[in-house]
Scaffold this active site. Structure first.
Site, mmCIF file in Angstrom:
data_model
loop_
_atom_site.group_PDB
_atom_site.id
_atom_site.type_symbol
_atom_site.label_atom_id
_atom_site.label_comp_id
_atom_site.label_asym_id
_atom_site.label_seq_id
_atom_site.Cartn_x
_atom_site.Cartn_y
_atom_site.Cartn_z
ATOM 1 N N HIS A 217 0.840 -1.202 0.000
ATOM 2 C CA HIS A 217 0.000 0.000 0.000
ATOM 3 C C HIS A 217 0.882 1.263 0.000
ATOM 4 O O HIS A 217 0.707 2.153 -0.831
ATOM 5 C CB HIS A 217 -0.901 -0.036 1.251
ATOM 6 C CG HIS A 217 -1.761 1.175 1.444
ATOM 7 N ND1 HIS A 217 -3.130 1.155 1.272
ATOM 8 C CD2 HIS A 217 -1.458 2.451 1.800
ATOM 9 C CE1 HIS A 217 -3.620 2.354 1.516
ATOM 10 N NE2 HIS A 217 -2.616 3.171 1.843
ATOM 11 N N GLU A 218 1.827 1.309 0.930
ATOM 12 C CA GLU A 218 2.687 2.501 1.057
ATOM 13 C C GLU A 218 3.514 2.718 -0.201
ATOM 14 O O GLU A 218 3.635 3.845 -0.699
ATOM 15 C CB GLU A 218 3.616 2.380 2.277
ATOM 16 C CG GLU A 218 2.926 2.623 3.609
ATOM 17 C CD GLU A 218 2.144 3.926 3.656
ATOM 18 O OE1 GLU A 218 2.627 4.945 3.157
ATOM 19 O OE2 GLU A 218 1.007 3.915 4.176
ATOM 20 N N HIS A 221 1.533 4.090 -3.031
ATOM 21 C CA HIS A 221 1.411 5.557 -2.996
ATOM 22 C C HIS A 221 2.622 6.201 -3.667
ATOM 23 O O HIS A 221 2.499 7.216 -4.339
ATOM 24 C CB HIS A 221 1.358 6.051 -1.546
ATOM 25 C CG HIS A 221 0.005 5.938 -0.900
ATOM 26 N ND1 HIS A 221 -1.162 6.228 -1.553
ATOM 27 C CD2 HIS A 221 -0.357 5.590 0.365
ATOM 28 C CE1 HIS A 221 -2.185 6.063 -0.726
ATOM 29 N NE2 HIS A 221 -1.720 5.669 0.444
ATOM 30 N N CYS A 228 -8.068 4.040 -2.836
ATOM 31 C CA CYS A 228 -9.076 3.489 -3.732
ATOM 32 C C CYS A 228 -10.440 3.487 -3.043
ATOM 33 O O CYS A 228 -10.562 3.108 -1.882
ATOM 34 C CB CYS A 228 -8.671 2.067 -4.096
ATOM 35 S SG CYS A 228 -9.887 1.189 -5.055
ATOM 36 N N CYS A 233 -9.909 -3.241 -1.752
ATOM 37 C CA CYS A 233 -8.641 -3.172 -2.489
ATOM 38 C C CYS A 233 -7.528 -2.853 -1.492
ATOM 39 O O CYS A 233 -7.752 -2.181 -0.486
ATOM 40 C CB CYS A 233 -8.774 -2.050 -3.519
ATOM 41 S SG CYS A 233 -7.284 -1.611 -4.412
ATOM 42 N N CYS A 252 -7.688 -3.890 -6.911
ATOM 43 C CA CYS A 252 -8.911 -4.008 -7.713
ATOM 44 C C CYS A 252 -8.579 -3.795 -9.192
ATOM 45 O O CYS A 252 -7.445 -3.439 -9.537
ATOM 46 C CB CYS A 252 -9.949 -3.001 -7.230
ATOM 47 S SG CYS A 252 -9.568 -1.320 -7.742
ATOM 48 N N CYS A 255 -7.047 -0.322 -10.003
ATOM 49 C CA CYS A 255 -5.693 -0.128 -9.470
ATOM 50 C C CYS A 255 -4.679 -1.039 -10.166
ATOM 51 O O CYS A 255 -3.534 -0.655 -10.356
ATOM 52 C CB CYS A 255 -5.684 -0.323 -7.958
ATOM 53 S SG CYS A 255 -6.659 0.932 -7.107
#
Ligand code: ZN
Ligand code: ZN
Length: 298
Positions: A217-218, A221, A228, A233, A252, A255
């Site tokens: 996730h990080e 970014h 999202c 997601c 998803c 993304c």
């Protein structure tokens, strides 16, 4: 005059088309794969009190918005993801970092390297505090600004520090999971709160799944992907560990299209590797999510 305009317009379109097919490195926005896997997107329910979207009114980011946005793309000089462990890690924690390295390499389809761990001694007294007895915390901003931002390992595209000590962002806050500077492509996260007190063989898989989620996730970014709101997601914003646990490890369809247009990898290859990874590490739910997408490509 009208005829000339139409002709010029047609010529312009034709040139554009030519350019697209000539340039093989261009993303393929109409790849039917992304449309097909939409069926595997699980829509988000109405946010409940305490959820990220309950308190943050976010609009999400469409693929078109992502394409138009300024974000990094891997180049010959900038294509390696680095992990920098900070502190003393147990054998099980070291195993998780190894598995994280392997995961990021598959997830982003980019070379990923783990640097030598650095000692907690680099953190001065002024950047530490005791939350309560025997519970020391480090100031996240110090690790980010005074240590990680100064590191420039070869061909770095992103750098993620991992601390085993709990972090806090400012005196009035209790703790923070992590902090990042997306402009500098540097982040720091703590594994402390992912581990429910202590990492054991019993909670190993749950904690590993959390580490994979927050790290992808990080770093997502850093590649310009916003939070999202399209579906369940890994890029959903999160307020708590329990919310992270409810989020899927999967990107998803929208993304996936963003990341694929940025890094230009082979979707089938990536999914096959992810599926194998989850299978090998007994992450069953995660494995099944990859399989569903992969079945569409086959
Ligand atoms: Zn986020
Ligand atoms: Zn998404």
């Amino acid at each position: 005059m009208k005829k000339i305009t139409i002709f010029l317009l047609l010529l312009f379109c034709a040139c554009n088309k030519q350019k697209d097919s000539d340039n093989k490195s261009q993303p393929k926005p109409k790849d039917p794969y992304f449309k097909s896997i939409e069926i595997n997107d699980v829509k988000l329910g109405k946010p409940a009190y305490g959820d990220w979207l309950f308190s943050h009114k976010e609009n999400g980011q469409t693929f078109e918005q992502y394409e138009k946005s300024k974000h990094i793309v891997p180049t010959k000089e900038s294509n390696i993801i680095y992990i920098r462990p900070i502190g003393n890690f147990t054998v099980l924690q070291k195993k998780q970092i190894e598995l994280l390295n392997e995961y990021l390499e598959i997830y982003f389809q980019l070379k990923t390297k783990t640097l030598e761990a650095i000692s907690n001694n680099v953190v001065p007294k002024s950047a530490r505090r005791m939350l309560y007895e025997n519970h020391e915390q480090f100031l996240a901003g110090y690790l980010l600004d005074s240590i990680l931002k100064k590191e420039k390992p070869l061909n770095r595209i992103a750098l993620m520090g991992l601390s085993e000590v709990d972090l806090y962002p400012k005196p009035e806050w209790n703790y923070v999971f992590g902090l990042a500077s997306y402009r500098d492509k540097v982040g720091v996260s703590s594994i402390y709160r992912l581990q429910d007190g202590e990492l054991t063989s019993e909670n190993f898989n749950l904690c590993l799944s959390r580490l994979l989620k927050i790290s992808s996730h990080e770093i997502g970014h850093m590649f310009g992907l916003h939070h999202c709101t399209n579906a369940n997601c890994v890029m959903n914003g999160t307020n708590s560990m329990s919310e992270t646990d409810r989020h899927s490890i999967r990107l998803c369809s929208v993304c996936q299209q963003k990341l694929s247009s940025c890094i230009k990898y082979d979707n089938k290859n990536r999914l096959t590797n992810l599926e194998n990874y989850f299978k090998r590490n007994n992450l069953t739910e995660e494995y099944l999510d990859m399989k569903k997408d992969l079945d569409i490509i086959h």
